[in-house]
Structure formats: structure tokens, C-alpha cells
Design a protein around this motif. Structure first.
Motif, mmCIF file in Angstrom:
data_model
loop_
_atom_site.group_PDB
_atom_site.id
_atom_site.type_symbol
_atom_site.label_atom_id
_atom_site.label_comp_id
_atom_site.label_asym_id
_atom_site.label_seq_id
_atom_site.Cartn_x
_atom_site.Cartn_y
_atom_site.Cartn_z
ATOM 1 N N GLY A 1 27.949 89.930 42.882
ATOM 2 C CA GLY A 1 28.841 91.013 43.275
ATOM 3 C C GLY A 1 30.009 90.555 44.125
ATOM 4 O O GLY A 1 30.601 89.503 43.895
ATOM 5 N N ASP A 2 30.317 91.355 45.150
ATOM 6 C CA ASP A 2 31.456 91.054 46.012
ATOM 7 C C ASP A 2 31.241 89.805 46.858
ATOM 8 O O ASP A 2 32.198 89.257 47.428
ATOM 9 C CB ASP A 2 31.760 92.238 46.938
ATOM 10 N N ASP A 3 29.993 89.364 46.988
ATOM 11 C CA ASP A 3 29.698 88.179 47.790
ATOM 12 C C ASP A 3 29.822 86.885 46.984
ATOM 13 O O ASP A 3 29.631 85.804 47.534
ATOM 14 C CB ASP A 3 28.281 88.268 48.375
ATOM 15 N N SER A 4 30.131 86.987 45.713
ATOM 16 C CA SER A 4 30.161 85.793 44.884
ATOM 17 C C SER A 4 31.455 85.019 45.065
ATOM 18 O O SER A 4 32.500 85.568 45.414
ATOM 19 C CB SER A 4 29.982 86.172 43.409
ATOM 20 N N VAL A 5 31.366 83.720 44.853
ATOM 21 C CA VAL A 5 32.538 82.859 44.786
ATOM 22 C C VAL A 5 32.419 82.060 43.498
ATOM 23 O O VAL A 5 31.349 82.004 42.872
ATOM 24 C CB VAL A 5 32.639 81.901 45.999
ATOM 25 N N PHE A 6 33.514 81.451 43.093
ATOM 26 C CA PHE A 6 33.485 80.643 41.889
ATOM 27 C C PHE A 6 33.606 79.170 42.255
ATOM 28 O O PHE A 6 34.387 78.795 43.139
ATOM 29 C CB PHE A 6 34.607 81.053 40.934
ATOM 30 N N VAL A 7 32.792 78.374 41.583
ATOM 31 C CA VAL A 7 32.803 76.938 41.793
ATOM 32 C C VAL A 7 33.382 76.305 40.527
ATOM 33 O O VAL A 7 32.801 76.415 39.450
ATOM 34 C CB VAL A 7 31.383 76.396 42.068
#
Length: 421
Positions: free
Chosen positions: A171-177
Motif C-alpha cells: 500500500g502507501d508504505d511501499s517503496v520500489f527497489v
């Protein structure tokens, strides 16, 4: 080994042979020998355990004419102790891959095939740590965002030896690697810096925790593809073509100082070759389309170099309340032609109805409206020719049925361009 010229007949034939062998029955022997090579060093085929019950299912095929063939496999076999082992392996004929003990090298005359277990891609040293939840947990903690629960990692995309993208969190807590060869990662970081410093709506790089690894914030809003799909029930949520172009206008002049990347139209020979490999029965149509587009592009005016995105289409553009909230995948940002960015958008949107007819039945009307606006901004013939070139570039990366449908769309854009000379 050097990269081969895809225009040379020997190269085309060699890669067609490689494609057939890596995806055909021979793939089982390739994987069997590779498993022994990775685990136990070189062994003769006679040493193989015939009771492995080896299964090798082709998952994805990546063919870049002149730069080799890579195939991902879902592999299963017995471990000798009664347990079933399931793994993901990649076999590649790509040249200039770094040497690694985690890679099995299979040589056959003048051909070399390298095979590795995912995520130990020799060209992406940051992929293995990026696929380890504990390591990514540490990266997020270092950012001051310690996860409240075990890190969830989802592999969004993977192109062997070229790039991988993972979503960490939810959700909103995700980041992309994002994982790239280290030199390309440095170039991408520079592009993000240029855009962030200019206040252009695009995700920020949060950290570079390892070689070739960028942690990038989640884009605000929703993909333009969603706004297109819902345009009939929520027309106010769909940005107009002028709004899309306004984001391009926001790119700073410093983008012109970045290295230029070839556009889809600039590499029409490359993409035509890939299309012929994917759709051999349509080679004649592809030849005619390539020739016609090359002639058209040669006679249309070469507009001024301007800041461009380089891959400006509905999956990379994010929207909110009818505006552009963010644009992702800025790897190709640099000097170029406005008609290439506009043609990329039109080409990608034009193939949506064939992909999901019920969802995108209304899209031809959107394409017509956007084309009418865009042709007031750039040369109409050039716009249509570059749109056709983009659609041709999409013919190889899908099923044969979708590839044939995209070829027909490219022909329509080409015919429309010719009719306006």
C-alpha cells in the motif's frame, strides 16, 4: 565476444537457432547440464542422474536482436531424498556478461550459453540482496521507515542482465527497489536528481543501498491506464492531451545536457527484426512496414531537440483529479523529439482495445481526440509515422495473436501517415 549486427544474415539465423533451442525440447538438457555445472562443477552428460524427474517450463522469452536471447524457466526436480525442488533459472546467449561462480557456462562451438539461478544475475549484482527480505528490512530501517511487519517483496518486472523492479512493503508504505547494472544505475540517479531539483512531479530516489540498487518512493496517484479505462464513467479523471503535454513542458532545460537515447523510431530496424523473429509468418508485412516507415521518417522535418521523457505512455504516467501527479521510469530522459514522446503515448494507447476489448472499447475515441490535439503541436505525418514505429516495437513482446493485432494497428498508422503526404 562483441555484440552482433542484427542486419547480418548469420546473426539472424544464429539467434533464430538459439531461440528455437532454448525454448524447444533441447532446453531440458541445457538446464540439466547447467544444474550440475552450478552445483558440482563440470561433469559429463553420462554422469547425470536419470531419476531427477526434471521438468523445465518456459516462463518468459527476451529476445534483443543482435544482443542475444534470454529465457526464464520454471524448473522442478527431485533432490534425491524424496523432496521436490522448484527453482527459477535463466539461460542467456547475451554477450559480455560478467564472469561468476554462480553461473554455469555451456559452450558449443562458437556459441556460449550462460545459465544462472534467479536472483544471481551476473550483470545485476544488486539483485540477490534486493530479493532478500531481511536485507531490504535493514535498508528500510536505515531510511527511518522500519516495517511494522516482515517485509513483503513482489517482483514487478525482470529483464535478465538489464533490469529488475521489486515492490517492498504494501500500500502507501511501499517503496520500489530498482536494480540495474551499476553504471546504468548511476545514470538513472543523475536523471532523478535533475528532475527533483527542477520540481518536476516524479518519484524521488530515497537511497542507493548497494551497487546498482535504487530505492524509489511510490508514485502519487493512479496509472493513466486506470483513468483511460474509467473515462466513460468518470470523464473528469482523464487528463486531456494538453495536460499530458504540460508535464513534458515542465522538463527543465538541463535535460538537454544529459546523454541522448535512441527513440523507438530511431531503432526501427532493431524492432522490425524482433517482430520478424516473433512473427515469422508475417515477415513480408513487417519488411514492407519497415521500409515504408524508414522512407517516411527520412522525408519528414527534423524538429528541434527538446527535453523528452523517452518512454512516455499510460503505464508510466500517474494521475490524480484529472492532472498528472507523477511520471515514473525516467531512465531515458534526455534530449529528443517531442513527436517521439507524443507518438509513444498514442502508440501504446492505440493497442489497448485489442488487449482488453471490453475494458477499452471507447479508446479509439480518445486516440482520435488526442491525435487531433497532438498534430497541432508537431508535424502530422511525422507524428503518425513515429506512432506506427512505436506500435511495431510492441509486436514482439507479447503473444503471437496480440503481436499480429499490433502489426495491423501499425499498418493503419502507416497508411494514415502516407495519406497525408
Amino acid at each position: 565476444m562483441v555484440a552482433m549486427d542484427p542486419s547480418e544474415p548469420d546473426t539472424t539465423q544464429r539467434e533464430a537457432r538459439d531461440l528455437a533451442e532454448l525454448t524447444g525440447p533441447g532446453r531440458v538438457d541445457i538446464v540439466r547440464m547447467a544444474l550440475l555445472g552450478i552445483d558440482s562443477g563440470p561433469r559429463e552428460p553420462a554422469d547425470l542422474d536419470v531419476d531427477l524427474h526434471l521438468s523445465v517450463e518456459v516462463d518468459r522469452v527476451h529476445h534483443r536482436p543482435g544482443a542475444g536471447v534470454s529465457v526464464g524457466y520454471r524448473v522442478g526436480y527431485d533432490d534425491g531424498g524424496g523432496a521436490r525442488v522448484n527453482e527459477y533459472l535463466v539461460a542467456s546467449t547475451a554477450p559480455r556478461l560478467p564472469e561468476s561462480e554462480r553461473v554455469a557456462l555451456l559452450a558449443d562451438g562458437d556459441r556460449q550459453v550462460r545459465v544462472w539461478r534467479h536472483p544471481h544475475d551476473p550483470a545485476l549484482p544488486g539483485l540477490a540482496p534486493a530479493c532478500d527480505a531481511a536485507t531490504v528490512h535493514g535498508w528500510l530501517t536505515d531510511l527511518g521507515r522500519p516495517p511494522a511487519a516482515p517485509v513483503r517483496l513482489d517482483l514487478v518486472s525482470y529483464r535478465p542482465s538489464r533490469r529488475a523492479v521489486l515492490r517492498a512493503g504494501a500500500g502507501d508504505d511501499s517503496v520500489f527497489v530498482k536494480v540495474l547494472p551499476p553504471r546504468r544505475a548511476e545514470a538513472l540517479y543523475r536523471r532523478h536528481e535533475v528532475l527533483t531539483d527542477a520540481g518536476v512531479p516524479t518519484p524521488r530516489v530515497l537511497a542507493c543501498p548497494g551497487p546498482g540498487v535504487l530505492m524509489i518512493e511510490r508514485a502519487r496517484g493512479h496509472a493513466l491506464a486506470e483513468a483511460i479505462a474509467g473515462a466513460e464513467r468518470n470523464p473528469g479523471g482523464l487528463p486531456g492531451p494538453d495536460v499530458l503535454e504540460a508535464w513534458l513542458d515542465s522538463l527543465p532545460a538541463t535535460v538537454l545536457e544529459l546523454p541522448a537515447r535512441p527513440s523507438w523510431a530511431d531503432r526501427i530496424d532493431f524492432h522490425a527484426e524482433a517482430a520478424r523473429a516473433a512473427l515469422p509468418a508475417e515477415a513480408g508485412r513487417i519488411d514492407r512496414l519497415e521500409t515504408g516507415l524508414t522512407e517516411l521518417l527520412a522525408r519528414t522535418p527534423d524538429g528541434p531537440k527538446v527535453p523528452t521523457h523517452g518512454d512516455f505512455y499510460e503505464a508510466n504516467v500517474f494521475t490524480a483529479d484529472g492532472g498528472v501527479s507523477s511520471v515514473i521510469d525516467v531512465d531515458s530522459v534526455g534530449p529528443g523529439r517531442r513527436s517521439d514522446d507524443l507518438g509513444t503515448m498514442l502508440g501504446h494507447v492505440a493497442v489497448l482495445p485489442a488487449l482488453a476489448p471490453h475494458v477499452y472499447a471507447h479508446v479509439p475515441g480518445i486516440v482520435k481526440e488526442w491525435t487531433a490535439y497532438f498534430e497541432t503541436r508537431v508535424d502530422p505525418v511525422d507524428l503518425r509515422a513515429r506512432t506506427a514505429a512505436v506500435v511495431l516495437s510492441l509486436a514482439a513482446g507479447t503473444s503471437p495473436e496480440q503481436g499480429a493485432a499490433r502489426l495491423a494497428v501499425a499498418e493503419e498508422w502507416h497508411a494514415d501517415a502516407q495519406g497525408r503526404i
